[in-house]
Every structure is written in C-alpha cells, then in structure tokens.
Design a protein around this motif. Structure first.
Motif, short mmCIF file in Angstrom:
data_model
loop_
_atom_site.label_atom_id
_atom_site.label_comp_id
_atom_site.label_asym_id
_atom_site.label_seq_id
_atom_site.Cartn_x
_atom_site.Cartn_y
_atom_site.Cartn_z
N ALA A 73 0.73 -1.14 -0.14
CA ALA A 73 0.04 -0.07 -0.11
C ALA A 73 1.07 1.26 -0.08
O ALA A 73 0.59 2.27 -0.67
N LEU A 74 1.82 1.17 0.87
CA LEU A 74 2.83 2.50 0.94
C LEU A 74 3.34 2.54 -0.21
O LEU A 74 3.56 3.90 -0.74
N PHE B 108 1.32 3.59 -3.35
CA PHE B 108 0.50 4.90 -3.54
C PHE B 108 1.28 6.02 -3.94
O PHE B 108 0.96 6.89 -4.51
N ARG C 30 -4.58 4.39 -6.19
CA ARG C 30 -4.71 4.93 -5.03
C ARG C 30 -5.70 4.72 -4.00
O ARG C 30 -5.78 4.58 -2.84
N SER D 104 -5.10 3.03 -0.45
CA SER D 104 -5.45 3.82 0.79
C SER D 104 -6.50 2.85 1.53
O SER D 104 -6.63 2.70 2.49
N PHE E 249 -4.45 0.13 3.20
CA PHE E 249 -3.89 0.49 4.08
C PHE E 249 -4.51 0.60 5.38
O PHE E 249 -4.05 0.26 6.36
N TYR F 292 2.90 11.28 0.41
CA TYR F 292 2.62 10.37 1.44
C TYR F 292 1.34 11.13 2.43
O TYR F 292 1.01 10.43 3.20
N LEU G 17 -2.06 8.99 2.99
CA LEU G 17 -1.55 7.72 3.83
C LEU G 17 -1.53 8.38 5.34
O LEU G 17 -1.94 7.54 6.17
#
Length: 382
Positions: free
Chosen positions: A188-189, A192, A202, A206, A209, A301, A304
């Motif tokens: 996820a990180l 994104f 995304r 998200s 996440f 970032y 997130l």
C-alpha cells in the motif's frame, strides 16, 4: 472475489461455474498440515470433478517448482488450477499455468504478455494476509542459477476468482502473520506514491492501508498468544473480523500493485532474498523506513498519513511520521530492524546495491535511486 468465513466451502461451485472438470490444487505441506487441503478436497468432492494435489511448493518458488507443478498438471490432464496457500503457492500455480499451456520454461515469460496461447482458468485461495498475489496477473518466480526474481505477467494468468476466507488465516504462525502483514502494508505504501500511481490504484492502496492498520497489531499479538498457548485474549468473532480486515487489506493492496507498481524498498529486498534467502516480507520490512525517509518531500505520502494519524501534513513530515510508524509496527511484530541481525555481510553491500538498482520495481520509485543511493540505504539499515 468471494469474501467471508467459510467461503472455501464454495470452491466446487466456483470450479463448476467456470467449466472445470479435472482440477489440480497447487499447495504445500504446511497448508496441508493445517487441514486446508482436506477442506478444499471436501468442497471439490462432486462426483464429476477429478481432483489431484501438488504439494511441492517451496518458499520463494523457483523454476524447478514450476516445472514440477506443470508436469503434475500434464499428468492429471488438468483443465483447471487452484493456488491454495500463501503467495508462493499462488505464484507457483500461475507459473505452472504458463508452462503447461504455452510450453517452454518460466524464464521465457519474464516480462509481460508473452503467453501466445490460451491459459487454463484458475482460482486463488490465500491462506496468509500478505502478498496480494491473488489480485495480480504476475507470477514472481526465482531463476534457478542466480535466484533473481522474475516477474512473469499476462492478463490470462490472472485468477478468474478469488476466495478470501478469514478462517484460513487463523492457522498461520505469528512470524508468518507478521512478515506477510508487513509485506501487505508495504504494498500500500509503495504503490500509493510510485511513479505509476493513479487515482484508481490510490483508491485501492488507501483502502487496503486503512484495513491493514486496523487489523495488524491485534491479529499478530493474538496469534502470538495462541502460539504460546496463552489464550487469544479476544473473542473469536472479533478475531475473525480482524483476520478478515487483514485479508481484504492485503487483497486491495495487491490490486493497487496490479494497477500501478512498487518502489525502491522492493528493489532493495529482492537481492536480500536471492542472496541470503531472507523471507521477502522481512527483507522489505528492514528497508522500508529508510526508503520512506529517502523519498521524503518529493513523495505524496500525505493521504496515507491522514489515514494513519487523522491529519494531513506536508510530505516531508508525513514520510517521517510514517517511517516512525513503520519501525513501531516492525518492532511490535518482533521483526529484525537491522541487516546485520539477518546475517547480511557488510562486504556484500556494494554487490547488493548494484543488483537493487537493476530491479524493475526500483525504476518506479518516486525519487530516482542510483546504485550509490541504494548503497546508502543498505548502509543506513545495516
């Protein structure tokens, strides 16, 4: 995609829906020992289904595992494949599909869209909440001579259906839950913010996440308590719900990769797995906080960070806060935080950094990362 406790019992109906008659289940001894192969066999127990099981999947499956699974499919005259287990089993099933239907060896399909002939319908049934392989059209297979990971993709390799059953995750050991859960969060990180990210990817990243954060600590700690026979500490229904959050989160993060790509942390992890046989999720976990800080201001970032902390800040602060969150999650899961603790030799860092810079995923990192940058990241993690 079918989700819910007990959906594995619908496996026979799904096979029938897509016209399967001669089914090969691709799995491994650990999944069999947990009882999941037997449960799948019961679900496939219709009189008109002929079922065979291939148990030869190993962690980080290589070309020989794929060749053996393809040979089993050929011997069974399979017309349908099921990947039952972690990412290794599902990747091996997809790899066998390439080789069985199109011939040759796995290396022939390194890249995308190289399968010229039709492929068999197949189903993914994950027994860990991590890789997201069930949502992707790629099989990631290790090359035999140098253990480099080959991403072999084709739209025809994607599973026609996925069964996400929280009851299958409950048997995974705590160290597996930790490694696969961190792997899913990293998907996820990285997806994104990668250069191939888009509103569609995304959205998946998200949502994945948020679900993974909701379930990670509670599931890993409950699983660790169970491993130690100390009791679960939570009601069973609540745990099943949290396992479900992890499964859905991992699936959505996998879908985010399918719609975009990854970044430098995965580029750095792959040589560690190839050279030292470090579990993939652990290799990513030891590197990701350093990559988050390296990307810093130039990476998006903020979205997130808002999910994690409830407020939006500038990208530099967001990346730093997420890096701190990452080290906390890694520590709570008792995963090593230094390369030296994983047996990596400092003398190997130069070679590893050259290999990391050549990785396909590294090319999509939001901040360009040269071999010297990769070396600096390895040194920071050492």
């Amino acid at each position: 995609m079918l989700y819910g406790a007990g959906v594995i019992d619908l496996l026979g109906e799904v096979v029938h829906e897509f016209g399967g008659r001669r089914v090969l289940v691709v799995s491994d001894p650990g999944v069999a020992a947990a009882g999941h192969v037997d449960r799948a066999a019961v679900a496939l127990g219709g009189d008109d289904l002929e079922v065979s099981v291939f148990y030869g999947v190993e962690e980080n499956p290589g070309e020989r595992n794929v060749a053996a699974a393809a040979a089993a499919a050929r011997a069974h005259e399979a017309d349908f494949l099921i990947g039952l287990g972690g990412g290794s089993a599902m990747d091996c099933a997809k790899g066998a599909n390439f080789v069985f239907t199109n011939g040759g060896r796995m290396e022939d399909y390194w890249g995308f869209g190289k399968a010229g002939k039709p492929m068999l319908p197949s189903v993914g049934v994950p027994c860990t909440a991590g890789t997201g392989s069930e949502a992707q059209s790629f099989a990631v297979i290790s090359r035999e001579d140098d253990h480099r990971k080959m991403a072999c993709g084709d739209p025809k390799a994607r599973f026609v259906a996925t069964l996400l059953d929280p009851e299958l995750v409950r048997t995974a050991p705590s160290e597996v839950m930790a490694a696969t859960g961190l792997d899913a969060l990293s998907h996820a990180l990285e997806s994104f913010v990668c250069t191939a990210a888009n509103p569609y990817s995304r959205m998946f990243a998200s949502e994945g996440f948020a679900r993974l954060l909701r379930g990670f600590d509670a599931v890993v700690h409950a699983q660790a308590a169970t491993d130690g026979n100390a009791g679960r500490g939570r009601r069973e229904a609540e745990l099943v719900e949290l396992w479900g959050e992890m499964l859905l989160g991992a699936h959505l993060a996998g879908a985010a990769i399918e719609a975009s790509m990854l970044g430098a942390a995965h580029g750095l992890a792959n040589p560690l797995t190839a050279r030292y046989d470090i579990t993939h999720g652990v290799a990513v976990a030891v590197m990701l906080d350093h990559v988050l800080r390296f990307n810093g201001e130039g990476s998006e970032y903020g979205g997130l960070a808002q999910l994690a902390f409830g407020d939006a800040r500038g990208n530099g602060l967001a990346s730093e806060r997420l890096a701190k969150l990452w080290t906390d999650l890694r520590a709570s899961a008792r995963v090593a935080g230094r390369l030296r603790d994983l047996g990596v030799l400092e003398a190997d860092l130069d070679l590893l950094s050259t290999q990391a810079a050549e990785q396909w995923t590294a090319q999509f990192n939001p901040r360009s990362a040269s071999a010297s940058d990769m070396l600096a990241l390895y040194r920071a993690a050492f």
